[in-house]
Design an enzyme around this catalytic site. Structure first.
Site, PDB file in Angstrom:
ATOM      1  N   SER A  29     -16.532   4.715 -31.096  1.00 39.52           N
ATOM      2  CA  SER A  29     -17.705   4.893 -30.240  1.00 39.52           C
ATOM      3  C   SER A  29     -17.641   6.222 -29.505  1.00 39.52           C
ATOM      4  CB  SER A  29     -17.798   3.747 -29.232  1.00 39.52           C
ATOM      5  OG  SER A  29     -18.895   3.900 -28.371  1.00 39.52           O
ATOM      6  N   GLY A  63     -14.059  10.202 -24.744  1.00 37.96           N
ATOM      7  CA  GLY A  63     -14.904   9.040 -24.907  1.00 37.96           C
ATOM      8  C   GLY A  63     -16.367   9.298 -24.614  1.00 37.96           C
ATOM      9  N   HIS A 103     -26.150  -3.565 -21.666  1.00 40.96           N
ATOM     10  CA  HIS A 103     -25.667  -4.333 -22.808  1.00 40.96           C
ATOM     11  C   HIS A 103     -24.301  -4.925 -22.495  1.00 40.96           C
ATOM     12  CE1 HIS A 103     -24.453  -0.099 -23.278  1.00 40.96           C
ATOM     13  NE2 HIS A 103     -23.342  -0.555 -23.849  1.00 40.96           N
ATOM     14  N   GLU A 136     -24.308   3.057 -20.050  1.00 40.83           N
ATOM     15  CA  GLU A 136     -23.319   4.098 -20.297  1.00 40.83           C
ATOM     16  C   GLU A 136     -23.201   5.027 -19.082  1.00 40.83           C
ATOM     17  OE1 GLU A 136     -21.367   4.153 -23.128  1.00 40.83           O
ATOM     18  OE2 GLU A 136     -22.358   2.215 -23.348  1.00 40.83           O
ATOM     19  N   HIS A 149     -23.218  -3.433 -18.646  1.00 44.67           N
ATOM     20  CA  HIS A 149     -23.175  -2.068 -18.147  1.00 44.67           C
ATOM     21  C   HIS A 149     -24.175  -1.192 -18.884  1.00 44.67           C
ATOM     22  CE1 HIS A 149     -20.777  -1.687 -21.802  1.00 44.67           C
ATOM     23  NE2 HIS A 149     -20.948  -0.368 -21.747  1.00 44.67           N
ATOM     24  N   TYR A 195     -11.671   1.206 -30.516  1.00 40.41           N
ATOM     25  CA  TYR A 195     -11.576  -0.108 -29.874  1.00 40.41           C
ATOM     26  C   TYR A 195     -11.137  -1.131 -30.911  1.00 40.41           C
ATOM     27  CZ  TYR A 195     -14.319   2.179 -26.262  1.00 40.41           C
ATOM     28  OH  TYR A 195     -14.745   3.058 -25.291  1.00 40.41           O
TER      29      TYR A 195
END
Length: 490
Positions: A295, A177, A283, A197, A195, A184
């Site tokens: 992602s 990931g 975001h 990244e 959060h 997702y």
């Protein structure tokens, strides 16, 4: 829904807006070069940007007929939201039973979970915040894999060519990931909490098919304002962990952000569009209905200073921590020696004027060199055949096999997650009050986890890298989960 700012009527020129780019195929071919280009236009100042790929670019030529996508969801999470007045906590409970993608789609389109009738995206947004604590949605998150064609060479999320690849080439470590793709699958009201990244990296999100996503983003220059608000609103959590937002459990409504003078933007991502998040860009968002997205993370030279100064959660075992050694040594050689000594003084990119030392490496240079020359083998919890001791009775054998199956992981790097189980105990004869003892469930869990770890089949003893390793954890979990197992009669 077009890009919208929270402070459009109050000096909007001071607060960057989310930008949308429509590149030609020639401009689109070089991923890193195009990211540099959109940053030269100021896209990173908003923390989020949208890219509408050229018509020539097709991620999956065979399309998205669910009947032709043979995919099993290991265990979707049920998102239980509590709170009021714009401050919410999202608890993610992983379901034990796996589902096929078709079954997930049918549940998403069921009467209970289907998207409510609405006039436009703004109307749907109001319904989301009004009903956020009702009817917990399912979210199929963090599924290792890709829906893109294997022969896709341009903007293939599964293999973006950026400097983040050095984690693999220099450390020989794959972080699911982070430098590989995750899938997702969402439904109405499934959400991702506020959060940034892991390690404040960039991220890319491509919506392959289905209903849109609404995104909220705070310009990186105002990220500290959000942190201050959350730390005050959830003070007990902050006292337990000063990087509390890393837990990805906190939902704050736009109304609250406006009340506390925190500028934000919102935008809707349609199927076939790409969203890019930038370092230290907070975001959050939600899905409008059944959809599928892909992602991963990536990096650029501009990120290195963010990575060196990113906050780290030390209270959770599933937080990604990447050693910055290879990046500092390669791209900031003049600062490398000072960085090793913890004397690399400077400012966080979003806090000019606030001078502090960057966080030094967790290993000294000799230890790091030794690890790079001969990386130790990790004990693995993946693709293992569950075996039981024939001398055990049937009940214990079943229980141990169940525990091993639950702790196994699809990652080749580490255990996926800590599994907490709740079982109905068989009736026992009452003991005298004097001999009654309080059961320490935490101690019991620790003993069981250690036993399971030692029972994992591996030809060599293995070395645990979680304490002082190059990477604190190589399995990214966006969501904190617990598996609750109850008998059917319960």
């Amino acid at each position: 829904m077009s890009s919208h700012s929270s402070l459009d009527d109050v000096e909007p020129q001071k607060h960057p807006r989310i930008m949308t780019f429509r590149p030609s195929y020639e401009e689109f071919k070089n991923f890193s070069a195009y990211i540099d280009y959109i940053e030269s236009r100021g896209a990173h100042l908003a923390g989020l940007a949208k890219i509408q790929p050229p018509a020539e670019w097709v991620a999956r030529k065979s399309g998205y007929d669910i009947e032709n996508i043979n995919m099993t969801i290991p265990g979707p999470i049920s998102q239980v939201v509590t709170g009021a007045h714009g401050f919410y906590q999202q608890i993610n409970i992983q379901q034990r039973r796996q589902m096929t993608l078709r079954q997930f789609m049918e549940k998403a389109n069921s009467e209970l979970h289907q998207t409510p009738k609405h006039f436009d995206y703004d109307d749907l947004e109001r319904k989301y915040w009004k009903n956020i604590t009702y009817v917990s949605p399912l979210y199929a998150a963090d599924i290792k894999g890709s829906l893109s064609d294997e022969d896709l060479d341009v903007w293939n999320i599964g293999r973006l060519d950026t400097i983040l690849n050095l984690v693999n080439t220099d450390y020989n470590i794959i972080i699911d990931g982070v430098n590989t793709a995750y899938l997702y699958f969402g439904m109405w009201k499934s959400s991702f909490a506020w959060h940034t990244e892991d390690m404040d990296l960039y991220s890319i999100n491509y919506l392959h098919f289905g209903a849109p996503k609404t995104w909220y983003a705070i310009p990186p220059a105002y990220g500290r304002r959000l942190e201050k608000l959350v730390n005050e609103a959830f003070k007990e959590n902050y006292l337990e962990c000063n990087a509390y937002l890393r837990h990805k459990m906190t939902m704050i409504s736009p109304k609250v952000l406006r009340q506390h003078n925190i500028p934000y933007n919102k935008i809707t991502q349609e199927a076939g569009e790409i969203m890019i998040t930038f370092p230290f860009g907070y975001h959050a968002g939600f899905n409008h209905g059944f959809n599928g997205a892909e992602s991963t993370n990536f990096a650029s030279k501009r990120w290195i200073e963010y990575g060196k100064r990113s906050s780290v959660c030390k209270c959770r075992s599933d937080m990604v921590k990447i050693s910055m050694a290879t990046f500092v040594r390669r791209f900031q050689p003049e600062r490398y020696e000072n960085w090793l000594r913890g004397e690399d003084y400077g400012c966080h990119p979003e806090e000019p004027g606030k001078i502090c030392a960057a966080m030094p490496p967790t290993l000294n240079e000799d230890e790091l060199k030794q690890l790079l020359e001969s990386p130790p083998e990790q004990k693995r919890g993946c693709s293992m055949a569950v075996t039981t001791d024939k001398t055990d009775n049937a009940d214990n054998a079943t229980e141990d096999a169940d525990d091993k199956a639950s702790i196994s992981s699809s990652s080749s790097a580490c255990l996926k997650k800590l599994v907490v189980k709740v079982r109905k105990l068989p009736p026992r004869d009452p003991e005298p009050a004097a001999s009654h003892k309080k059961c320490d469930f935490n101690s019991t869990a620790v003993v069981r986890i250690k036993r399971l770890w030692n029972d994992l089949p591996n030809p060599k003893p293995g070395t645990n890298l979680l304490t002082n390793g190059i990477v604190k954890n190589t399995k990214r979990m966006r969501f904190q989960t617990k598996v609750l197992t109850l008998d059917d009669e319960d």
